[in-house]
Design a protein around this motif. Structure first.
Motif, PDB file in Angstrom:
ATOM      1  N   ALA A  91      21.512  -8.534   3.494  1.00 61.45           N
ATOM      2  CA  ALA A  91      21.054  -7.466   4.385  1.00 61.45           C
ATOM      3  C   ALA A  91      19.625  -7.789   4.787  1.00 61.45           C
ATOM      4  N   HIS A  92      19.347  -7.657   6.066  1.00 60.45           N
ATOM      5  CA  HIS A  92      17.996  -7.857   6.578  1.00 60.45           C
ATOM      6  C   HIS A  92      17.575  -6.576   7.269  1.00 60.45           C
ATOM      7  N   HIS A  93      16.391  -6.071   6.922  1.00 61.26           N
ATOM      8  CA  HIS A  93      15.913  -4.790   7.423  1.00 61.26           C
ATOM      9  C   HIS A  93      14.553  -4.948   8.089  1.00 61.26           C
ATOM     10  N   ALA A  94      14.250  -4.021   8.987  1.00 57.76           N
ATOM     11  CA  ALA A  94      12.908  -3.910   9.555  1.00 57.76           C
ATOM     12  C   ALA A  94      12.669  -2.448   9.893  1.00 57.76           C
ATOM     13  N   VAL A  95      11.450  -1.975   9.654  1.00 59.69           N
ATOM     14  CA  VAL A  95      11.092  -0.611  10.032  1.00 59.69           C
ATOM     15  C   VAL A  95      10.969  -0.560  11.546  1.00 59.69           C
ATOM     16  N   ASP A  96      11.644   0.400  12.143  1.00 60.95           N
ATOM     17  CA  ASP A  96      11.652   0.571  13.592  1.00 60.95           C
ATOM     18  C   ASP A  96      10.675   1.663  14.031  1.00 60.95           C
ATOM     19  N   ASP A  97      10.465   2.665  13.167  1.00 64.83           N
ATOM     20  CA  ASP A  97       9.548   3.767  13.481  1.00 64.83           C
ATOM     21  C   ASP A  97       9.175   4.485  12.191  1.00 64.83           C
ATOM     22  N   GLY A  98       7.881   4.780  12.042  1.00 65.67           N
ATOM     23  CA  GLY A  98       7.443   5.544  10.881  1.00 65.67           C
ATOM     24  C   GLY A  98       6.860   4.646   9.814  1.00 65.67           C
ATOM     25  N   PRO A  99       6.644   5.197   8.660  1.00 60.96           N
ATOM     26  CA  PRO A  99       7.035   6.549   8.263  1.00 60.96           C
ATOM     27  C   PRO A  99       6.127   7.621   8.864  1.00 60.96           C
ATOM     28  N   HIS A 100       6.706   8.782   9.055  1.00 60.83           N
ATOM     29  CA  HIS A 100       5.978   9.968   9.497  1.00 60.83           C
ATOM     30  C   HIS A 100       6.056  10.980   8.361  1.00 60.83           C
TER      31      HIS A 100
ATOM     32  N   ILE B 245       4.634  14.745   6.638  1.00 65.58           N
ATOM     33  CA  ILE B 245       3.927  16.027   6.623  1.00 65.58           C
ATOM     34  C   ILE B 245       3.850  16.420   5.159  1.00 65.58           C
ATOM     35  N   ALA B 246       2.632  16.583   4.639  1.00 63.50           N
ATOM     36  CA  ALA B 246       2.476  16.853   3.211  1.00 63.50           C
ATOM     37  C   ALA B 246       1.706  18.139   2.978  1.00 63.50           C
ATOM     38  N   GLY B 247       2.199  18.907   2.035  1.00 60.57           N
ATOM     39  CA  GLY B 247       1.513  20.093   1.566  1.00 60.57           C
ATOM     40  C   GLY B 247       1.080  19.884   0.130  1.00 60.57           C
ATOM     41  N   HIS B 248       0.742  20.965  -0.535  1.00 60.44           N
ATOM     42  CA  HIS B 248       0.268  20.874  -1.911  1.00 60.44           C
ATOM     43  C   HIS B 248       1.351  20.358  -2.858  1.00 60.44           C
ATOM     44  N   ASP B 249       2.559  20.941  -2.787  1.00 55.68           N
ATOM     45  CA  ASP B 249       3.603  20.522  -3.727  1.00 55.68           C
ATOM     46  C   ASP B 249       4.907  20.101  -3.064  1.00 55.68           C
ATOM     47  N   LEU B 250       4.972  20.164  -1.721  1.00 52.51           N
ATOM     48  CA  LEU B 250       6.146  19.691  -0.995  1.00 52.51           C
ATOM     49  C   LEU B 250       5.707  18.805   0.163  1.00 52.51           C
ATOM     50  N   ALA B 251       6.542  17.838   0.495  1.00 53.82           N
ATOM     51  CA  ALA B 251       6.272  16.969   1.633  1.00 53.82           C
ATOM     52  C   ALA B 251       7.608  16.588   2.268  1.00 53.82           C
ATOM     53  N   ALA B 252       7.546  16.230   3.540  1.00 55.10           N
ATOM     54  CA  ALA B 252       8.731  15.739   4.248  1.00 55.10           C
ATOM     55  C   ALA B 252       8.359  14.437   4.926  1.00 55.10           C
ATOM     56  N   SER B 253       9.300  13.502   4.932  1.00 57.20           N
ATOM     57  CA  SER B 253       9.045  12.223   5.584  1.00 57.20           C
ATOM     58  C   SER B 253      10.274  11.780   6.366  1.00 57.20           C
ATOM     59  N   THR B 254      10.023  11.049   7.446  1.00 62.98           N
ATOM     60  CA  THR B 254      11.104  10.416   8.199  1.00 62.98           C
ATOM     61  C   THR B 254      10.724   8.966   8.457  1.00 62.98           C
ATOM     62  N   LEU B 255      11.724   8.143   8.531  1.00 66.99           N
ATOM     63  CA  LEU B 255      11.545   6.716   8.781  1.00 66.99           C
ATOM     64  C   LEU B 255      12.820   6.224   9.463  1.00 66.99           C
ATOM     65  N   THR B 256      12.656   5.391  10.468  1.00 65.92           N
ATOM     66  CA  THR B 256      13.816   4.767  11.113  1.00 65.92           C
ATOM     67  C   THR B 256      13.750   3.271  10.854  1.00 65.92           C
ATOM     68  N   PHE B 257      14.870   2.710  10.419  1.00 65.02           N
ATOM     69  CA  PHE B 257      14.927   1.269  10.217  1.00 65.02           C
ATOM     70  C   PHE B 257      16.164   0.702  10.894  1.00 65.02           C
ATOM     71  N   VAL B 258      16.096  -0.576  11.188  1.00 67.96           N
ATOM     72  CA  VAL B 258      17.250  -1.303  11.707  1.00 67.96           C
ATOM     73  C   VAL B 258      17.646  -2.319  10.656  1.00 67.96           C
ATOM     74  N   ALA B 259      18.925  -2.663  10.646  1.00 70.75           N
ATOM     75  CA  ALA B 259      19.400  -3.603   9.635  1.00 70.75           C
ATOM     76  C   ALA B 259      20.623  -4.345  10.144  1.00 70.75           C
ATOM     77  N   ARG B 260      20.745  -5.570   9.672  1.00 69.55           N
ATOM     78  CA  ARG B 260      21.986  -6.332   9.846  1.00 69.55           C
ATOM     79  C   ARG B 260      22.572  -6.474   8.449  1.00 69.55           C
ATOM     80  N   ILE B 261      23.745  -5.875   8.265  1.00 65.82           N
ATOM     81  CA  ILE B 261      24.438  -5.898   6.994  1.00 65.82           C
ATOM     82  C   ILE B 261      25.566  -6.923   7.115  1.00 65.82           C
TER      83      ILE B 261
END
Length: 108
Positions: free
Chosen positions: A22-31, A33-49
């Protein structure tokens, strides 16, 4: 439904055992949003499996919710959305082993 890390890993294990590489590359992100005790993240990657019967190109967006614990940040929710791309869509976009995508690499 997996309720432990080991259980979650066992869902993926058969496919990974069959995988040639498998070969991967990040396409977008990570993005993030972080708070004191919770956070959210998104990341887009492409891959050839590459499996024994051929290769598939994909684009996946992964979304995670993280919770701060005394031992550090831990993932508490995960969602992945994957789109299968047309054959060869990622040609020239991935860091592919010089021997080509259809041979077993030492890292697979």
């Amino acid at each position: 439904m997996a309720t432990t890390a080991a259980g979650y890993g066992s869902i993926w294990e058969p496919g990974f055992r069959r995988m040639v590489c498998a070969h991967h590359a990040v396409d977008d992100g990570p993005h993030v949003i972080a708070g004191h005790d919770l956070a959210a993240s998104t990341l887009t990657f492409v891959a050839r499996i590459t499996m024994p019967d051929g290769a598939t190109d994909i684009r996946t967006t992964t979304s995670l919710v993280w919770r701060a614990t005394p031992d550090g940040w831990r993932i508490v929710r995960e969602h992945n959305s994957t789109k299968v791309l047309s054959a060869g869509a990622l040609d020239g976009m991935l860091p592919i082993d010089q021997r080509g995508p259809h041979r077993r690499s030492a890292q697979a």
